[in-house]
Enzyme design. Structure first.
Site, PDB file in Angstrom:
ATOM      1  N   ASP A   9       0.876  -1.164   0.000  1.00  0.00           N
ATOM      2  CA  ASP A   9       0.000   0.000   0.000  1.00  0.00           C
ATOM      3  C   ASP A   9       0.921   1.224   0.000  1.00  0.00           C
ATOM      4  O   ASP A   9       2.136   1.098   0.218  1.00  0.00           O
ATOM      5  CB  ASP A   9      -0.893  -0.027   1.248  1.00  0.00           C
ATOM      6  CG  ASP A   9      -1.803   1.176   1.344  1.00  0.00           C
ATOM      7  OD1 ASP A   9      -2.330   1.623   0.309  1.00  0.00           O
ATOM      8  OD2 ASP A   9      -1.968   1.700   2.469  1.00  0.00           O
ATOM      9  N   ASP A  11      -0.154   5.084   1.141  1.00  0.00           N
ATOM     10  CA  ASP A  11      -0.401   6.000   2.257  1.00  0.00           C
ATOM     11  C   ASP A  11      -0.367   5.245   3.579  1.00  0.00           C
ATOM     12  O   ASP A  11      -1.117   4.294   3.773  1.00  0.00           O
ATOM     13  CB  ASP A  11      -1.749   6.700   2.080  1.00  0.00           C
ATOM     14  CG  ASP A  11      -1.746   7.650   0.896  1.00  0.00           C
ATOM     15  OD1 ASP A  11      -1.082   8.689   0.975  1.00  0.00           O
ATOM     16  OD2 ASP A  11      -2.393   7.335  -0.125  1.00  0.00           O
ATOM     17  N   GLU A  18      -1.242   9.977   6.310  1.00  0.00           N
ATOM     18  CA  GLU A  18      -2.574   9.919   6.921  1.00  0.00           C
ATOM     19  C   GLU A  18      -2.861  11.105   7.858  1.00  0.00           C
ATOM     20  O   GLU A  18      -3.956  11.675   7.814  1.00  0.00           O
ATOM     21  CB  GLU A  18      -2.767   8.587   7.654  1.00  0.00           C
ATOM     22  CG  GLU A  18      -2.757   7.353   6.751  1.00  0.00           C
ATOM     23  CD  GLU A  18      -3.890   7.314   5.733  1.00  0.00           C
ATOM     24  OE1 GLU A  18      -4.763   8.206   5.756  1.00  0.00           O
ATOM     25  OE2 GLU A  18      -3.893   6.389   4.906  1.00  0.00           O
ATOM     26  N   GLY A  47      -9.480   3.410   1.786  1.00  0.00           N
ATOM     27  CA  GLY A  47     -10.386   3.242   0.650  1.00  0.00           C
ATOM     28  C   GLY A  47     -10.281   4.398  -0.334  1.00  0.00           C
ATOM     29  O   GLY A  47      -9.507   5.337  -0.146  1.00  0.00           O
ATOM     30  N   GLU A  67     -20.047  12.588  -6.723  1.00  0.00           N
ATOM     31  CA  GLU A  67     -19.099  13.186  -7.678  1.00  0.00           C
ATOM     32  C   GLU A  67     -18.816  14.648  -7.331  1.00  0.00           C
ATOM     33  O   GLU A  67     -17.675  15.103  -7.406  1.00  0.00           O
ATOM     34  CB  GLU A  67     -19.641  13.073  -9.106  1.00  0.00           C
ATOM     35  CG  GLU A  67     -19.670  11.662  -9.663  1.00  0.00           C
ATOM     36  CD  GLU A  67     -20.743  10.774  -9.039  1.00  0.00           C
ATOM     37  OE1 GLU A  67     -21.725  11.329  -8.488  1.00  0.00           O
ATOM     38  OE2 GLU A  67     -20.582   9.539  -9.081  1.00  0.00           O
TER      39      GLU A  67
END
Length: 219
Positions: A9, A11, A18, A47, A67
C-alpha cells in the site's frame, strides 16, 4: 516452491500521509458544516475517495452528489502542497532495495489517484523498485474489496497464496484477506487502526525481513 511477491500500500506504508489527510479533511468537513467522529473517519481510511464520500453522504444526508463531493475535496486539496520526500518512512528504501537484490517481484497497489502515486514515486525516487504500479482509480470497487490486489497478483504472475501485502488499514487488510493473500499490518504511532486481520504487525518496515516474508507466503 512458487516465487514470493510483495504488494505495498502507499499512504501510511510508504509515506506518512494519513495525519496530513486528516488535517485537510477537516477543511472539507468545515466547508460542509459536518463533524465526523473518529469511528467514521477510520471506516474510510485506506479506501477510495468514492467510497469515503458515499459513506459520508449517507451518514450526513448531504445534498451534493458523490461526484460533486469528490470535486469539492479535490478543489480544496489542490490548494495544498505535498512534499512527499519529507513524508517517506526511513525503512522503505532499504526494504525495497533488499527485495530487488533478491529478484522478488513487487507492486504498489494504492487507493490514491494516479497523479498522486506518480508524484510520490518521482519525488521519492522509488519508481525503479516496483514492477507494477496500480491505482484504485481504475476499479469500480475499492478496498475493502479485493479487486486491486487480485489484479496486482495477475500482473505479477504470482498466485495469490504466494503474495504478501503490506498495509496499514483495516480496509486494506480486509481486501488482502479477501484476495486470499497473507499480510503484514503496519501500526501508526498516532492513528489506532484495527490490524487484527494481519498475520504479523510491525511498527516499522525495518522489522520486516525477506526470510520472514517467505515463511508467511508458505502458510
Amino acid at each position: 516452491m512458487e516465487k514470493l511477491a510483495v504488494i505495498f500500500d502507499m499512504d501510511g506504508v510508504i509515506i506518512d500521509s494519513e495525519p496530513i489527510y486528516r488535517s485537510w479533511n477537516k477543511d472539507v468537513f468545515k466547508k460542509l458544516k459536518i463533524q465526523v467522529d473518529e469511528e467514521t473517519q477510520l471506516s474510510f481510511v485506506g479506501g477510495t475517495a468514492k467510497r469515503k464520500w458515499t459513506i459520508l453522504k449517507d451518514k450526513f444526508s448531504l445534498s451534493p452528489s458523490v461526484e460533486e463531493l469528490i470535486c469539492l475535496q479535490n478543489e480544496i486539496f489542490s490548494q495544498k502542497e505535498w512534499a512527499f520526500k519529507s513524508l517517506l518512512f526511513p525503512a522503505v528504501l532499504p526494504l525495497l532495495q533488499e527485495l530487488k537484490e533478491h529478484s522478488i517481484p513487487t507492486a504498489l497497489a494504492s487507493s490514491s489517484n494516479k497523479k498522486k502515486i506518480s508524484d510520490v514515486l518521482d519525488q521519492c525516487e522509488l519508481r525503479a523498485y516496483f514492477d507494477e504500479v496500480i491505482s484504485g482509480e481504475d476499479f469500480e470497487r475499492g478496498k475493502p474489496d479485493p479487486d486491486i490486489f487480485l489484479h496486482a497478483a495477475e500482473k505479477l504472475e504470482v498466485p495469490t497464496s504466494n503474495c504478501v501485502v503490506i498495509e496499514d488499514s483495516y480496509n486494506g487488510l480486509t481486501a488482502a484477506k479477501r484476495a486470499g493473500m497473507h499480510c503484514v499490518g503496519v501500526r501508526h504511532k498516532e492513528i489506532h487502526m484495527n490490524l487484527s486481520q494481519a498475520d504479523r504487525t510491525v511498527a516499522s518496515l525495518g522489522e520486516i525481513h525477506i526470510e520472514e516474508l517467505k515463511e508467511l507466503s508458505k502458510r
